[in-house]
Design an enzyme around this catalytic site. Sequence first.
Site, PDB file in Angstrom:
ATOM      1  CE  LYS A  78      40.828  42.916  42.061  1.00 53.59           C
ATOM      2  NZ  LYS A  78      40.749  44.274  41.499  1.00 53.59           N
ATOM      3  CB  SER A 158      37.835  46.148  43.589  1.00 56.22           C
ATOM      4  OG  SER A 158      38.769  46.069  42.518  1.00 56.22           O
ATOM      5  CB  SER A 182      40.495  48.650  41.883  1.00 58.19           C
ATOM      6  OG  SER A 182      39.137  48.888  42.134  1.00 58.19           O
TER       7      SER A 182
HETATM    8  N1  GLN Z   1      35.858  51.939  43.094  1.00 53.85           N
HETATM    9  C1  GLN Z   1      35.630  52.033  41.692  1.00 53.85           C
HETATM   10  C2  GLN Z   1      34.366  51.299  41.330  1.00 53.85           C
HETATM   11  O1  GLN Z   1      33.734  50.830  42.211  1.00 53.85           O
HETATM   12  C3  GLN Z   1      36.801  51.486  40.926  1.00 53.85           C
HETATM   13  C4  GLN Z   1      36.865  50.019  40.913  1.00 53.85           C
HETATM   14  C5  GLN Z   1      38.039  49.493  40.178  1.00 53.85           C
HETATM   15  O2  GLN Z   1      38.980  50.214  39.878  1.00 53.85           O
HETATM   16  N2  GLN Z   1      37.946  48.225  39.817  1.00 53.85           N
HETATM   17  O3  GLN Z   1      33.994  51.205  40.194  1.00 53.85           O
END
Ligand code: GLN
Length: 495
Positions: A78, A158, A182
């Site tokens: 990532k 994400s 995410s």
């Molecule tokens: N979707 C959540 C956010 O936008 C979690 C993102 C994540 O876990 N990095 O904050």
Amino acid sequence: MSELSKLTISGARAKLRAKEITAVELTQSCLDAAAGADALNAYCAHTPEIATEQAKAADARIGAGDAPDMCGIPLGIKDLFCTKGVKSQAASNILDGFKPEYESTITTKLWDSGAVMLGKLNMDEFAMGSSNETSAYGPAINPWRREGSDAKLTPGGSSGGSAAAVAADLCLAATGTDTGGSIRQPAAFVGITGVKPTYGRCSRWGVIAFASSLDQAGPMTKDVRDAAIMLEAMAGYDAKDSTSANLPVPNFESMLTGDIKGKKIGIPNEYRIDGMPAEIEKLWADGADMLRDAGAEIVDVSLPHTKYALPAYYVLAPAEASSNLARYDGVRYGKRATLQSGEGINEMYERTRAEGFGDEVKRRVMIGAYVLSAGFYDAYYRRAQRVRTLIKKDFDDVYASGVDAILTPATPSAAFGIGEMKNADPIKMYLNDVFTVTVNMAGLPGVAIPTGMDANGLPLGLQLIGRPWEEGDMLNIAYRLEQSAGFVSKPNKWW
Ligand code: GLN
């Protein structure tokens, strides 16, 4: 040769050790698959030279009889992980061209165990999002499509690039990070396994920070066994991360016996949310039946503060983000805006941040600065922290009553279409994390496992939440669920 990228880590490990294949062949197969998948936009950088060099070194190690589990295994990383000399931008323009001088602890551990880096994977900007649409590289695309439709779907976020790359066999496995869901939400959207370890299990050093008290890295893999293997290689104490836990890392793979007789599995009442699709209800009930048939005891449990988790998360995560992202000022990293004549340092900060950050990141920085501001700190930030303590206590109470793990849906729906949420209220996107965010708030381990399909032929996943530091036990229950569910479907290749 192109079939090799379809292997699991454990499958490849056996073939490598038996000298049926070489790491160089395996790596080439993944590089070819990745190079031919531009339509998925899963990779934001390819690193074939590094990969080939690491694969040769892995072959030499295997030849010498020194083959750790991850030796010769090609991975995608990532873009949130700093990789030395390789562009690491958290999918943001503000880190334009940033090449770290150092390697994150997790990737260092993976390379030390012989793993191979294929490239960097697309993601939501600074890991803020649930659909990969906030990326400066454009969205990653889900390799799955609805039956009879060629509409492009999101792989979730994400860690959307990681999810798409694993599901489409563009690598054997990938790293992800999870602040509110995410790893688990994208894993569920593409039919793979994703683990969010206990907070402190994996070092955050060298992982670009979003919300430091919630961020954890973890593996995204083709099955539960691979998750156990890769988690062991990623985990462990690191003096460079003050929140890293000084605890021994068990051999997680050896705990996968599939025997869950007598385990107590909790079903939390509060996760039955209004408007939950019938197919998710059924998936969840079927999962509970599978575990019961395997000898587990299914009990109803209550996590009464669940409904406050999402609002509290969207106070705490932006607060921490606004502080973490203050360092991107045009001086130290990446992008610096061009100034007009007569403009000075303040204009430089303002222009750099205005041009460098995308809309969602700006929204979070503004919310974060607001909830931390003198007049509102007590009303929002302090109150959200109190709510967080209560959420953690809910889980403590359930586990104190003898429950071994909690079963919930991973997501409230299957993958949605790219652009589908564009005109929706941002809160609608935030609802994606309704089942996952509590786990980050309480610092617990969680895993998403694919267990079924929706009416359109898209994968659906369940989540198991484990006791703190009991990833091995949690993965064993997930392993049993995986065997019972027998989910083996793969997306049809169209890219
Ligand atoms: N979707 C959540 C956010 O936008 C979690 C993102 C994540 O876990 N990095 O904050």
